[in-house]
Design a protein around this motif. Structure first.
Motif, short mmCIF file in Angstrom:
data_model
loop_
_atom_site.label_atom_id
_atom_site.label_comp_id
_atom_site.label_asym_id
_atom_site.label_seq_id
_atom_site.Cartn_x
_atom_site.Cartn_y
_atom_site.Cartn_z
N VAL A 107 1.05 -1.20 0.09
CA VAL A 107 0.04 0.16 -0.09
C VAL A 107 0.95 1.30 0.25
O VAL A 107 1.47 1.56 1.00
CB VAL A 107 -1.02 0.18 0.94
CG1 VAL A 107 -1.67 1.25 1.25
CG2 VAL A 107 -1.78 -1.21 1.16
N PRO A 108 1.19 1.94 -1.13
CA PRO A 108 2.14 2.78 -1.23
C PRO A 108 1.61 4.12 -0.51
O PRO A 108 0.37 4.57 -0.33
CB PRO A 108 2.46 3.17 -2.82
CG PRO A 108 1.21 2.57 -3.30
CD PRO A 108 0.57 1.55 -2.54
N ASN A 109 2.76 4.93 0.11
CA ASN A 109 2.51 6.14 0.51
C ASN A 109 2.55 7.12 -0.71
O ASN A 109 2.97 6.73 -1.64
CB ASN A 109 3.59 6.43 1.42
CG ASN A 109 3.36 5.89 3.08
OD1 ASN A 109 2.29 6.18 3.48
ND2 ASN A 109 4.43 5.77 3.43
N LEU A 110 1.92 8.47 -0.61
CA LEU A 110 2.01 9.29 -1.39
C LEU A 110 3.41 9.75 -1.67
O LEU A 110 4.29 9.86 -0.77
CB LEU A 110 1.35 10.65 -1.02
CG LEU A 110 -0.34 10.79 -0.84
CD1 LEU A 110 -0.98 11.87 -0.28
CD2 LEU A 110 -0.87 10.08 -2.18
N SER A 111 3.90 9.83 -2.93
CA SER A 111 5.38 10.06 -3.34
C SER A 111 5.26 11.47 -3.93
O SER A 111 4.59 11.93 -4.82
CB SER A 111 5.87 9.03 -4.23
OG SER A 111 7.09 9.50 -4.67
N PRO A 112 6.40 11.98 -3.79
CA PRO A 112 6.63 13.30 -4.42
C PRO A 112 7.16 13.32 -5.91
O PRO A 112 6.82 14.23 -6.81
CB PRO A 112 7.64 14.23 -3.71
CG PRO A 112 8.33 13.18 -2.97
CD PRO A 112 7.49 12.18 -2.66
N MET A 113 7.55 11.90 -6.17
CA MET A 113 7.88 11.57 -7.58
C MET A 113 6.78 11.06 -8.40
O MET A 113 5.92 10.07 -7.65
CB MET A 113 9.03 10.96 -7.45
CG MET A 113 10.32 11.42 -7.45
SD MET A 113 11.36 10.24 -7.81
CE MET A 113 12.46 10.35 -6.00
N SER A 114 6.74 11.11 -9.64
CA SER A 114 5.68 10.48 -10.36
C SER A 114 6.32 9.15 -10.59
O SER A 114 7.40 8.69 -10.28
CB SER A 114 5.50 10.89 -11.81
OG SER A 114 6.90 10.99 -12.40
N GLY B 129 10.58 7.95 -10.61
CA GLY B 129 10.91 6.78 -9.79
C GLY B 129 11.53 5.79 -10.72
O GLY B 129 12.59 5.24 -10.35
N ALA B 130 10.88 5.41 -11.83
CA ALA B 130 11.57 4.51 -12.82
C ALA B 130 12.76 5.17 -13.13
O ALA B 130 13.84 4.22 -13.26
CB ALA B 130 10.77 4.38 -13.95
N TRP B 131 13.05 6.39 -13.53
CA TRP B 131 14.23 6.91 -14.01
C TRP B 131 15.28 6.68 -13.02
O TRP B 131 16.16 6.09 -13.02
CB TRP B 131 13.97 8.07 -14.51
CG TRP B 131 15.33 8.81 -14.97
CD1 TRP B 131 15.62 9.04 -16.29
CD2 TRP B 131 16.42 9.50 -14.44
NE1 TRP B 131 16.80 9.66 -16.38
CE2 TRP B 131 17.47 9.77 -15.34
CE3 TRP B 131 16.67 9.93 -12.72
CZ2 TRP B 131 18.78 10.50 -15.09
CZ3 TRP B 131 17.85 10.37 -12.71
CH2 TRP B 131 18.73 10.90 -13.51
N VAL B 132 15.00 7.14 -11.49
CA VAL B 132 15.87 6.83 -10.42
C VAL B 132 16.30 5.54 -10.40
O VAL B 132 17.47 5.20 -10.10
CB VAL B 132 15.29 7.46 -9.23
CG1 VAL B 132 16.12 7.10 -8.02
CG2 VAL B 132 15.19 8.96 -9.24
N VAL C 224 20.15 5.77 -11.23
CA VAL C 224 20.80 6.07 -10.01
C VAL C 224 21.05 4.93 -9.18
O VAL C 224 22.15 4.72 -8.32
CB VAL C 224 19.94 7.08 -8.98
CG1 VAL C 224 20.63 7.42 -7.81
CG2 VAL C 224 19.63 8.27 -10.16
N PHE C 225 20.19 3.73 -8.98
CA PHE C 225 20.45 2.51 -8.18
C PHE C 225 21.80 1.91 -8.86
O PHE C 225 22.17 1.87 -10.00
CB PHE C 225 19.23 1.69 -8.34
CG PHE C 225 18.06 1.85 -7.65
CD1 PHE C 225 17.99 3.15 -6.93
CD2 PHE C 225 17.14 0.80 -7.43
CE1 PHE C 225 16.65 3.11 -6.11
CE2 PHE C 225 16.00 0.98 -6.22
CZ PHE C 225 15.90 2.24 -5.91
N SER C 226 22.57 1.39 -7.85
CA SER C 226 23.67 0.58 -8.08
C SER C 226 23.31 -0.75 -8.78
O SER C 226 21.83 -1.08 -8.67
CB SER C 226 24.53 0.31 -6.90
OG SER C 226 23.58 -0.74 -5.98
#
Length: 181
Positions: A39-46, A50-53, A57-59
């Protein structure tokens, strides 16, 4: 123990097909982690941001683990976990949180990880000022008298009985061999 802040999430037909299509070992890992129906919390990212990060960005270690789960792994905190595996199996009488064991006694700490997956520091996440804790999202009671197991319940009216949902692939059904013989 208090009730969860957000209600239980019901998977859509498309999400259910995704869950039915994952291999059995991954399904068991998702069930034990409580992330079959997060159950996701609201996120400041779309979702696209998030997919781009996650992709850039992820290792490599984090991307490998994230891709191994249908809804990801690293993006869920304790308070976003969904229904426990016992309640998903209609065994609310042995709900994880009724048993007063793990994860009920968990101290809800998470770790800040290095690029190779090593734990660098402990982090306690506190969204909205509340402790971040997993409480099974099933509406069954977590304290007091346990509901009876399915075989001791009175038969429900015919219109209230849920039909057994066929799996996405018949060979993934544990009863497939029994029904075929």
């Amino acid at each position: 123990m208090t009730a969860p802040a957000r209600p239980q999430r019901v998977l859509t037909e498309k999400e259910l097909e995704v869950v039915c299509g994952i291999d059995l070992l991954t399904l068991h890992k998702c069930l034990l982690l409580g992330i079959v129906d997060p159950v996701p919390n609201l996120s400041p990212m779309s979702e696209d941001e998030g997919a781009w990060v996650r992709e850039h960005v992820f290792s490599p270690h984090h991307r490998f683990v994230e891709r191994g789960y249908p809804w990801g792994f690293w993006r869920w905190s304790y308070c976003e976990k969904g229904t426990c595996w016992n309640c998903l199996s209609d065994r609310c009488d042995i709900c994880v949180h009724r048993q007063q064991g793990r994860p009920d006694v968990c101290d809800n700490t998470d770790h800040l990880l290095a690029f190779d997956g090593r734990a660098l520091a402990q982090v306690i996440r506190r969204p909205d000022g509340r402790p971040c804790a997993w409480v099974c999202r099933c509406p069954c009671p977590k304290t007091g008298p346990a509901p009876p197991p399915p075989w001791k319940r009175k038969a429900a009216p015919a219109d209230a009985v849920r039909p057994r949902r066929p799996p996405a692939r018949p060979d993934m059904d544990p009863l497939f061999e029994l029904e075929a013989s």
